[in-house]
Motif scaffolding. Structure first.
Motif, short mmCIF file in Angstrom:
data_model
loop_
_atom_site.label_atom_id
_atom_site.label_comp_id
_atom_site.label_asym_id
_atom_site.label_seq_id
_atom_site.Cartn_x
_atom_site.Cartn_y
_atom_site.Cartn_z
N ILE A 1 34.01 36.13 46.88
CA ILE A 1 33.94 37.18 47.54
C ILE A 1 34.08 38.26 48.34
O ILE A 1 34.31 37.87 49.81
N SER A 2 32.45 38.01 49.09
CA SER A 2 31.79 38.18 50.22
C SER A 2 32.76 37.64 51.29
O SER A 2 32.94 38.04 52.50
N ALA B 1 42.55 46.01 47.98
CA ALA B 1 42.04 46.55 46.71
C ALA B 1 41.98 45.47 46.22
O ALA B 1 41.09 45.53 44.84
N SER B 2 42.84 43.71 45.67
CA SER B 2 42.27 43.54 45.01
C SER B 2 40.49 42.94 44.95
O SER B 2 40.00 42.44 43.71
N GLN B 3 40.46 42.15 45.85
CA GLN B 3 38.97 41.66 46.15
C GLN B 3 37.91 43.10 45.99
O GLN B 3 37.01 42.55 45.36
N MET B 4 38.38 44.24 46.38
CA MET B 4 37.09 45.04 46.03
C MET B 4 36.91 45.79 44.67
O MET B 4 35.88 45.84 43.60
N GLY B 5 38.33 45.21 43.95
CA GLY B 5 38.02 45.24 42.14
C GLY B 5 37.59 44.19 41.54
O GLY B 5 36.60 44.33 41.20
N GLN C 1 30.03 42.65 40.19
CA GLN C 1 28.75 43.21 40.58
C GLN C 1 28.07 44.15 39.07
O GLN C 1 27.10 43.95 38.50
N ARG C 2 29.14 44.53 38.79
CA ARG C 2 28.89 45.11 36.67
C ARG C 2 28.44 43.83 35.74
O ARG C 2 27.58 44.04 35.10
#
Length: 128
Positions: free
Chosen positions: A21-22, A92-96, A102-103
């Protein structure tokens, strides 16, 4: 020790997912000439392990190399019509995905911590 081993495999998986993701987020504005391929987003492939062994990262899938053409005539690598190629990555998808990864990482770290405490308590009972 199964709980720690399973959570450890999930921690590794979530770390690799966070890395992908990063990488995607850091390259969201990477521009290439229209004659080349766009940056391809990375997506981690995961399978469940045999029995109770957790999960395993089995590879990486890549997004579309076509990307999207963007009109940017001021860009030095723009073609004669003023277009450049950019990756087709949805912020937006990547942030989701980032929040979910993370969770998941945090949850599995908590499992390792709780399992460790439980095993230590069991050892203390055995000493008594």
């Amino acid at each position: 020790m199964d709980a720690i081993a399973i959570a450890s495999s999930a921690l590794t998986t979530h770390r690799k997912w966070l890395d992908a993701i990063s990488d995607n987020l850091s390259n969201i504005n990477t521009v290439t000439p229209t004659s080349g391929a766009a940056f391809q987003a990375r997506y981690v492939k995961v399978t469940e392990g045999a029995g109770i062994t957790g999960v395993n990262v089995t590879g990486v899938e890549y997004g579309d190399a076509e990307g999207k053409l963007t009109y940017d005539p001021e860009n030095p690598i723009a073609d004669k019509d003023g277009y450049v190629r950019m990756p087709d990555i949805d912020l937006a998808s990547q942030m989701g995905y980032l929040v979910m990864a993370q969770r998941g990482y945090e949850a599995n770290a908590a499992i390792v911590d709780r399992a460790k405490s439980t095993y230590e308590a069991a050892l203390q009972i055995g000493k008594g």
